[in-house]
Write a protein that holds these residues in place. Sequence first.
Motif, PDB file in Angstrom:
ATOM      1  N   CYS A 154       0.723  -1.293  -0.180  1.00  0.00           N
ATOM      2  CA  CYS A 154       0.078  -0.058  -0.035  1.00  0.00           C
ATOM      3  C   CYS A 154       0.837   1.130   0.051  1.00  0.00           C
ATOM      4  CB  CYS A 154      -0.726   0.038   1.185  1.00  0.00           C
ATOM      5  SG  CYS A 154      -2.080  -1.244   1.039  1.00  0.00           S
ATOM      6  N   THR A 155       1.959   1.329   0.744  1.00  0.00           N
ATOM      7  CA  THR A 155       2.785   2.539   0.481  1.00  0.00           C
ATOM      8  C   THR A 155       3.418   2.620  -0.805  1.00  0.00           C
ATOM      9  OG1 THR A 155       3.456   1.700   2.929  1.00  0.00           O
ATOM     10  CG2 THR A 155       4.832   3.255   1.860  1.00  0.00           C
ATOM     11  N   LEU A 156       3.652   1.303  -1.464  1.00  0.00           N
ATOM     12  CA  LEU A 156       4.038   1.544  -2.954  1.00  0.00           C
ATOM     13  C   LEU A 156       3.190   2.219  -3.632  1.00  0.00           C
ATOM     14  CD1 LEU A 156       6.900   1.071  -3.952  1.00  0.00           C
ATOM     15  CD2 LEU A 156       6.122  -1.229  -4.666  1.00  0.00           C
ATOM     16  N   LEU A 157       1.861   1.756  -3.492  1.00  0.00           N
ATOM     17  CA  LEU A 157       1.046   2.348  -4.283  1.00  0.00           C
ATOM     18  C   LEU A 157       0.474   3.797  -4.216  1.00  0.00           C
ATOM     19  CD1 LEU A 157      -1.736  -0.546  -4.456  1.00  0.00           C
ATOM     20  CD2 LEU A 157      -0.589   0.507  -6.425  1.00  0.00           C
ATOM     21  N   LEU A 193      -6.251   6.815  -2.928  1.00  0.00           N
ATOM     22  CA  LEU A 193      -7.497   6.535  -2.349  1.00  0.00           C
ATOM     23  C   LEU A 193      -7.545   4.997  -2.251  1.00  0.00           C
ATOM     24  CD1 LEU A 193     -10.116   9.121  -3.445  1.00  0.00           C
ATOM     25  CD2 LEU A 193      -9.312   8.899  -1.191  1.00  0.00           C
ATOM     26  N   ASN A 194      -7.237   4.505  -3.183  1.00  0.00           N
ATOM     27  CA  ASN A 194      -7.560   3.031  -3.389  1.00  0.00           C
ATOM     28  C   ASN A 194      -6.372   2.289  -2.518  1.00  0.00           C
ATOM     29  OD1 ASN A 194      -9.309   1.031  -4.572  1.00  0.00           O
ATOM     30  ND2 ASN A 194      -9.502   2.759  -6.083  1.00  0.00           N
ATOM     31  N   SER A 195      -5.138   2.622  -2.431  1.00  0.00           N
ATOM     32  CA  SER A 195      -4.195   1.925  -1.535  1.00  0.00           C
ATOM     33  C   SER A 195      -4.638   2.027  -0.253  1.00  0.00           C
ATOM     34  CB  SER A 195      -2.895   2.681  -1.832  1.00  0.00           C
ATOM     35  OG  SER A 195      -2.734   4.023  -1.372  1.00  0.00           O
ATOM     36  N   LEU A 239      -5.265  -0.968   2.718  1.00  0.00           N
ATOM     37  CA  LEU A 239      -4.577  -1.190   3.921  1.00  0.00           C
ATOM     38  C   LEU A 239      -5.781  -1.145   5.060  1.00  0.00           C
ATOM     39  CD1 LEU A 239      -1.974  -1.747   5.023  1.00  0.00           C
ATOM     40  CD2 LEU A 239      -1.625   0.775   5.291  1.00  0.00           C
ATOM     41  N   LEU A 240      -6.937  -0.223   4.927  1.00  0.00           N
ATOM     42  CA  LEU A 240      -7.925  -0.158   5.889  1.00  0.00           C
ATOM     43  C   LEU A 240      -8.481  -1.452   5.935  1.00  0.00           C
ATOM     44  CD1 LEU A 240      -9.781   3.354   5.498  1.00  0.00           C
ATOM     45  CD2 LEU A 240      -9.023   2.216   7.585  1.00  0.00           C
ATOM     46  N   LEU A 291       0.499  -6.987 -10.274  1.00  0.00           N
ATOM     47  CA  LEU A 291      -0.551  -6.404 -11.318  1.00  0.00           C
ATOM     48  C   LEU A 291      -0.825  -5.076 -11.013  1.00  0.00           C
ATOM     49  CD1 LEU A 291      -2.225  -7.327 -13.904  1.00  0.00           C
ATOM     50  CD2 LEU A 291      -3.955  -7.887 -12.175  1.00  0.00           C
ATOM     51  N   ALA A 292      -1.382  -4.870  -9.761  1.00  0.00           N
ATOM     52  CA  ALA A 292      -1.502  -3.576  -9.167  1.00  0.00           C
ATOM     53  C   ALA A 292      -0.148  -2.667  -9.386  1.00  0.00           C
ATOM     54  CB  ALA A 292      -2.008  -3.642  -7.728  1.00  0.00           C
TER      55      ALA A 292
END
Lengths: 106, 166
Positions: free
Chosen positions: A17-20, A45-47, A51-52, B13-14
């Motif tokens: 999630c940090t990477l995204l 927002l999606n990352s 994580l949430l 993929l993401a």
Amino acid sequence: MEQTINIIPIQYYMLLCTLLFVIGVAGVLIKRNALVIFMSIEIMLNSVNLLLVAFSVYHNDPAGQIFVFFVMIVAAAEVAVGLALVVMVYRHTHSIDIDFLNKLKW
Amino acid sequence: MLTKYLFYFFSILAIFASVMVLMSKKPIHSVLYLTLAFLAIAGHFILLNAQFIAIVNVIVYAGAIMVLFLFTVMLLNLNIAIEHQKSNLIKITAVIAAGLLFVTITGATKKLDIVYNHNQVVTQIGMVKNLGKILFSDFRLPFEVSGILFLSAMVGTVMLGKKTGD
């Protein structure tokens, strides 16, 4: 699928999630196209949503997923208004390059 | 073992789709890659047994929001417009800044000592039935307020989209 919690450590999700999120930040900084900047915000927002949900599942607490639901609601409203703004900017300047919108900058 | 492979597959993929959103020259390719990224994240949700959120993610993000983006791209006819790039100095600075942010966040969260009970049975909190009960009991007021938020967003969009000078 039965034991994702047992196999994947939460740290992996935090890294992903940090990477995204960082990719989204880089997009906001790099691009000049207002639409692509909006898309980068959606990635961020999606990352955070991912994580949430991961923490909510690992903690066995449904409130996190409810919160993700509300984040999605706000994101949908935000995109509708934001794209209307982009269309209006395009009507005025015939471009969606954000570097033209510097009247309020100085 | 399959879960692990699926996790890596959806993660790669993401990340690939998110990077391609930024690398694409045409906005329409960015939109399509963004849809791919959203679907990969929906796969992650299913992997976490959060089925309600996965379905809502596909319907709201990959459905509604992407249609809005596609409409805007086609309405403005942006595909023929050549995008002006920022200078290389700004690009390199931005990537370095983003990398520093990554290092900071990972470094700050690395020392976290998170311990979970790893012997629990598979969680059922992500099911539609379970979340619906909570949404309509504990979270009634935010749910209704979000309806008002949507109404105001709709009114604002119509007002902005109206041609001025009518």
